[in-house]
Write a protein that holds these residues in place. Structure first.
Motif, PDB file in Angstrom:
ATOM      1  N   ASP A 176       0.828  -1.204   0.000  1.00 30.19           N
ATOM      2  CA  ASP A 176       0.000   0.000   0.000  1.00 30.19           C
ATOM      3  C   ASP A 176       0.866   1.260   0.000  1.00 30.19           C
ATOM      4  OD1 ASP A 176      -1.679  -2.252   1.266  1.00 30.19           O
ATOM      5  OD2 ASP A 176      -3.171  -0.729   0.816  1.00 30.19           O
ATOM      6  N   CYS A 177       1.929   1.241   0.806  1.00 25.26           N
ATOM      7  CA  CYS A 177       2.838   2.392   0.853  1.00 25.26           C
ATOM      8  C   CYS A 177       3.601   2.536  -0.462  1.00 25.26           C
ATOM      9  CB  CYS A 177       3.839   2.237   1.999  1.00 25.26           C
ATOM     10  SG  CYS A 177       3.150   2.583   3.625  1.00 25.26           S
ATOM     11  N   GLU A 178       4.079   1.426  -0.979  1.00 31.21           N
ATOM     12  CA  GLU A 178       4.914   1.480  -2.179  1.00 31.21           C
ATOM     13  C   GLU A 178       4.119   1.895  -3.414  1.00 31.21           C
ATOM     14  OE1 GLU A 178       6.605  -2.400  -2.055  1.00 31.21           O
ATOM     15  OE2 GLU A 178       8.024  -1.872  -0.444  1.00 31.21           O
ATOM     16  N   GLU A 179       2.900   1.386  -3.546  1.00 34.33           N
ATOM     17  CA  GLU A 179       2.067   1.765  -4.689  1.00 34.33           C
ATOM     18  C   GLU A 179       1.623   3.219  -4.584  1.00 34.33           C
ATOM     19  OE1 GLU A 179      -1.105  -1.075  -4.966  1.00 34.33           O
ATOM     20  OE2 GLU A 179       0.288  -2.773  -5.217  1.00 34.33           O
ATOM     21  N   TRP A 180       1.350   3.660  -3.381  1.00 33.25           N
ATOM     22  CA  TRP A 180       0.982   5.060  -3.138  1.00 33.25           C
ATOM     23  C   TRP A 180       2.128   5.968  -3.586  1.00 33.25           C
ATOM     24  CZ3 TRP A 180      -0.869   6.749   2.468  1.00 33.25           C
ATOM     25  CH2 TRP A 180      -1.417   8.047   2.410  1.00 33.25           C
ATOM     26  N   TRP A 181       3.342   5.628  -3.155  1.00 29.86           N
ATOM     27  CA  TRP A 181       4.513   6.431  -3.517  1.00 29.86           C
ATOM     28  C   TRP A 181       4.766   6.393  -5.025  1.00 29.86           C
ATOM     29  CZ3 TRP A 181       9.267   5.773  -5.797  1.00 29.86           C
ATOM     30  CH2 TRP A 181      10.204   6.797  -5.599  1.00 29.86           C
ATOM     31  N   GLU A 182       4.690   5.215  -5.602  1.00 29.16           N
ATOM     32  CA  GLU A 182       4.965   5.058  -7.035  1.00 29.16           C
ATOM     33  C   GLU A 182       3.998   5.886  -7.883  1.00 29.16           C
ATOM     34  OE1 GLU A 182       6.968   3.930 -10.372  1.00 29.16           O
ATOM     35  OE2 GLU A 182       7.562   3.458  -8.308  1.00 29.16           O
TER      36      GLU A 182
ATOM     37  N   PHE B 222       9.339  13.284  -0.327  1.00 31.10           N
ATOM     38  CA  PHE B 222       9.272  11.966   0.331  1.00 31.10           C
ATOM     39  C   PHE B 222      10.198  11.012  -0.439  1.00 31.10           C
ATOM     40  CE2 PHE B 222       4.965  13.876   0.470  1.00 31.10           C
ATOM     41  CZ  PHE B 222       4.841  14.080   1.831  1.00 31.10           C
ATOM     42  N   PRO B 223      11.485  10.935  -0.101  1.00 31.53           N
ATOM     43  CA  PRO B 223      12.433  10.134  -0.886  1.00 31.53           C
ATOM     44  C   PRO B 223      12.100   8.643  -0.954  1.00 31.53           C
ATOM     45  CG  PRO B 223      13.599  11.652   0.558  1.00 31.53           C
ATOM     46  CD  PRO B 223      12.158  11.698   0.961  1.00 31.53           C
ATOM     47  N   ARG B 224      11.404   8.128   0.066  1.00 28.51           N
ATOM     48  CA  ARG B 224      11.073   6.692   0.105  1.00 28.51           C
ATOM     49  C   ARG B 224       9.594   6.509   0.415  1.00 28.51           C
ATOM     50  NH1 ARG B 224      14.409   4.948   5.069  1.00 28.51           N
ATOM     51  NH2 ARG B 224      13.417   6.875   5.753  1.00 28.51           N
TER      52      ARG B 224
ATOM     53  N   LYS C 287       8.370   4.815   2.731  1.00 33.97           N
ATOM     54  CA  LYS C 287       8.272   4.931   4.193  1.00 33.97           C
ATOM     55  C   LYS C 287       8.071   6.387   4.613  1.00 33.97           C
ATOM     56  CE  LYS C 287      11.209   4.220   8.291  1.00 33.97           C
ATOM     57  NZ  LYS C 287      10.342   3.405   9.161  1.00 33.97           N
ATOM     58  N   ASP C 288       8.774   7.306   3.952  1.00 33.99           N
ATOM     59  CA  ASP C 288       8.647   8.732   4.285  1.00 33.99           C
ATOM     60  C   ASP C 288       7.236   9.229   4.010  1.00 33.99           C
ATOM     61  OD1 ASP C 288      11.425   9.028   4.970  1.00 33.99           O
ATOM     62  OD2 ASP C 288      11.875   9.007   2.831  1.00 33.99           O
ATOM     63  N   LEU C 289       6.691   8.838   2.882  1.00 32.26           N
ATOM     64  CA  LEU C 289       5.338   9.263   2.531  1.00 32.26           C
ATOM     65  C   LEU C 289       4.331   8.769   3.554  1.00 32.26           C
ATOM     66  CD1 LEU C 289       3.148  10.418   0.658  1.00 32.26           C
ATOM     67  CD2 LEU C 289       3.294   8.313  -0.686  1.00 32.26           C
ATOM     68  N   CYS C 290       4.351   7.470   3.820  1.00 29.05           N
ATOM     69  CA  CYS C 290       3.342   6.897   4.724  1.00 29.05           C
ATOM     70  C   CYS C 290       3.447   7.443   6.143  1.00 29.05           C
ATOM     71  CB  CYS C 290       3.477   5.377   4.750  1.00 29.05           C
ATOM     72  SG  CYS C 290       2.680   4.581   3.362  1.00 29.05           S
ATOM     73  N   GLU C 291       4.661   7.647   6.622  1.00 29.41           N
ATOM     74  CA  GLU C 291       4.832   7.999   8.028  1.00 29.41           C
ATOM     75  C   GLU C 291       4.790   9.498   8.293  1.00 29.41           C
ATOM     76  OE1 GLU C 291       8.257   5.988   9.580  1.00 29.41           O
ATOM     77  OE2 GLU C 291       7.332   4.000   9.321  1.00 29.41           O
ATOM     78  N   LYS C 292       5.166  10.314   7.302  1.00 28.17           N
ATOM     79  CA  LYS C 292       5.249  11.752   7.553  1.00 28.17           C
ATOM     80  C   LYS C 292       3.986  12.512   7.197  1.00 28.17           C
ATOM     81  CE  LYS C 292      10.276  12.193   7.001  1.00 28.17           C
ATOM     82  NZ  LYS C 292      11.348  12.847   6.206  1.00 28.17           N
ATOM     83  N   ILE C 293       3.276  12.082   6.163  1.00 25.93           N
ATOM     84  CA  ILE C 293       2.257  12.952   5.575  1.00 25.93           C
ATOM     85  C   ILE C 293       1.105  13.263   6.529  1.00 25.93           C
ATOM     86  CG2 ILE C 293       0.862  11.119   4.482  1.00 25.93           C
ATOM     87  CD1 ILE C 293       0.908  13.152   1.972  1.00 25.93           C
ATOM     88  N   TRP C 294       0.770  12.328   7.421  1.00 27.59           N
ATOM     89  CA  TRP C 294      -0.307  12.585   8.384  1.00 27.59           C
ATOM     90  C   TRP C 294       0.199  12.456   9.815  1.00 27.59           C
ATOM     91  CZ3 TRP C 294      -3.443  15.179   5.760  1.00 27.59           C
ATOM     92  CH2 TRP C 294      -3.979  14.773   4.535  1.00 27.59           C
ATOM     93  N   SER C 295       1.355  13.023  10.105  1.00 29.95           N
ATOM     94  CA  SER C 295       1.881  13.074  11.485  1.00 29.95           C
ATOM     95  C   SER C 295       1.920  11.707  12.152  1.00 29.95           C
ATOM     96  CB  SER C 295       1.031  14.022  12.346  1.00 29.95           C
ATOM     97  OG  SER C 295       1.032  15.323  11.839  1.00 29.95           O
ATOM     98  N   SER C 296       2.513  10.736  11.461  1.00 26.13           N
ATOM     99  CA  SER C 296       2.708   9.384  12.011  1.00 26.13           C
ATOM    100  C   SER C 296       1.407   8.623  12.232  1.00 26.13           C
ATOM    101  CB  SER C 296       3.506   9.425  13.329  1.00 26.13           C
ATOM    102  OG  SER C 296       4.780   9.998  13.121  1.00 26.13           O
ATOM    103  N   SER C 297       0.349   9.000  11.533  1.00 26.31           N
ATOM    104  CA  SER C 297      -0.871   8.192  11.601  1.00 26.31           C
ATOM    105  C   SER C 297      -0.590   6.770  11.120  1.00 26.31           C
ATOM    106  CB  SER C 297      -1.975   8.815  10.737  1.00 26.31           C
ATOM    107  OG  SER C 297      -2.410  10.034  11.281  1.00 26.31           O
TER     108      SER C 297
ATOM    109  N   GLN D 286       2.361   3.758   9.932  1.00 23.00           N
ATOM    110  CA  GLN D 286       3.725   3.266  10.080  1.00 23.00           C
ATOM    111  C   GLN D 286       3.983   2.309   8.927  1.00 23.00           C
ATOM    112  OE1 GLN D 286       4.953   1.598  13.976  1.00 23.00           O
ATOM    113  NE2 GLN D 286       5.359  -0.267  12.845  1.00 23.00           N
ATOM    114  N   TYR D 287       5.093   2.487   8.239  1.00 19.64           N
ATOM    115  CA  TYR D 287       5.447   1.595   7.134  1.00 19.64           C
ATOM    116  C   TYR D 287       5.723   0.214   7.696  1.00 19.64           C
ATOM    117  CZ  TYR D 287       8.120  -0.400   3.242  1.00 19.64           C
ATOM    118  OH  TYR D 287       8.579  -1.217   2.248  1.00 19.64           O
ATOM    119  N   SER D 288       5.010  -0.788   7.190  1.00 22.06           N
ATOM    120  CA  SER D 288       5.190  -2.152   7.670  1.00 22.06           C
ATOM    121  C   SER D 288       5.979  -2.961   6.649  1.00 22.06           C
ATOM    122  CB  SER D 288       3.829  -2.809   7.910  1.00 22.06           C
ATOM    123  OG  SER D 288       3.987  -4.180   8.237  1.00 22.06           O
TER     124      SER D 288
END
Length: 264
Positions: free
Chosen positions: A131-137, A175-177, A179-189, A191-193
């Motif tokens: 979910d994180c990787e496809e979102w970032w891509e 968001f270089p990775r 993980k950065d997108l998922c964890e930063k964009i909503w104040s740590s709502s 966590q990249y698993s």
């Protein structure tokens, strides 16, 4: 003596009630937030990307319709603050909104907050790596001027605009990775698993409702651990919970002894 026996019997019932667990408070619950229902339940129809939750949802149909607009009235937040967001990127933000508004399976990660628009939020929800990787891509070429979308915007015109002095840059720079997108964009709502979809160890934003909601089992797994994801790391929580359960027993036992001595 008879009165003492009656009182002792009542105390025994009270003690039993003090330790028999009721409904698990972390499962099948809705957040206390701006647009959430008080209790999850079926909805006749939820709009488009939110439809997977229609059998048991914390959102209403109107909420899901608004979640699909370019500037939803839910929070007056504009996805297009740095120009038009590509549709392939926007669909992930819509799905993110659907998960947040509709899911009854986020209980293990609900935290209390002091806010004018909600009393609870989610923190460190372990989002499946796909979910994180496809979102970032799908969003890496979209533009934004901030890495934390929860705060720091210019709201002078009523909608969110980039703060003075910021510039619009590609997501891949902000968001270089994944993980950065998922964890930063909503104040740590989130966590990249490192766990994958179907593992039963991570929450999915995307799922096929025909196969059932996989997040039910994930919430049950983390609720059973007493504290949600490992990153939060508070192993003391189950111990303190056991201590709380022990107190009614000790108080009731002392009271029973006093009553027995006084009425015997």
């Amino acid at each position: 003596v008879a009165l003492a026996l009656v009182l002792l019997a009542l105390l025994a019932l009270l003690a039993a009630g003090a330790v028999v667990p009721g409904k698990e408070p972390l499962l099948n619950v809705c957040m206390d937030a701006k647009h959430h229902k008080r209790q999850p339940g079926p909805e006749g129809k939820l709009y488009d990307q939110c439809s997977p939750w229609k059998d048991n949802a914390c959102c209403t149909a109107n909420t899901t319709l608004e979640a699909h607009r370019d500037q939803p009235s839910l929070y007056n937040f504009n996805w297009n603050h740095c120009g038009a967001m590509p549709e392939k990127c926007k669909r992930h933000f819509i799905q993110d909104s659907c998960l947040y508004e509709c899911s009854p399976n986020l209980g293990p990660w609900i935290e209390q907050v002091d806010s004018s628009w909600r009393r609870q939020r989610i923190l460190h929800v372990p989002l499946c790596k796909e979910d994180c990787e496809e979102w970032w891509e799908d969003c890496k070429d979209a533009l934004t001027c901030k890495d934390n979308w929860h705060k720091g915007w210019n709201w002078a015109t009523g909608g969110n605009r980039c703060p003075w002095g910021t510039v619009c840059r590609p997501f891949s720079q902000v968001f270089p990775r994944p993980k950065d997108l998922c964890e930063k964009i909503w104040s740590s709502s989130f966590q990249y698993s490192s766990e994958s979809r179907g593992s039963g160890r991570c929450i999915q934003m995307w799922f096929d409702p025909a196969q059932g909601n996989p997040n039910v089992a994930v919430a049950r797994f983390y609720a059973g651990r007493g504290r949600s994801p490992p990153a939060r790391g508070d192993n003391a929580a189950p111990e303190s919970a056991r201590a709380e359960l022990a107190r009614p027993w000790s108080v009731l036992l002392l009271l029973a002894l006093v009553l027995s001595w006084g009425w015997g």
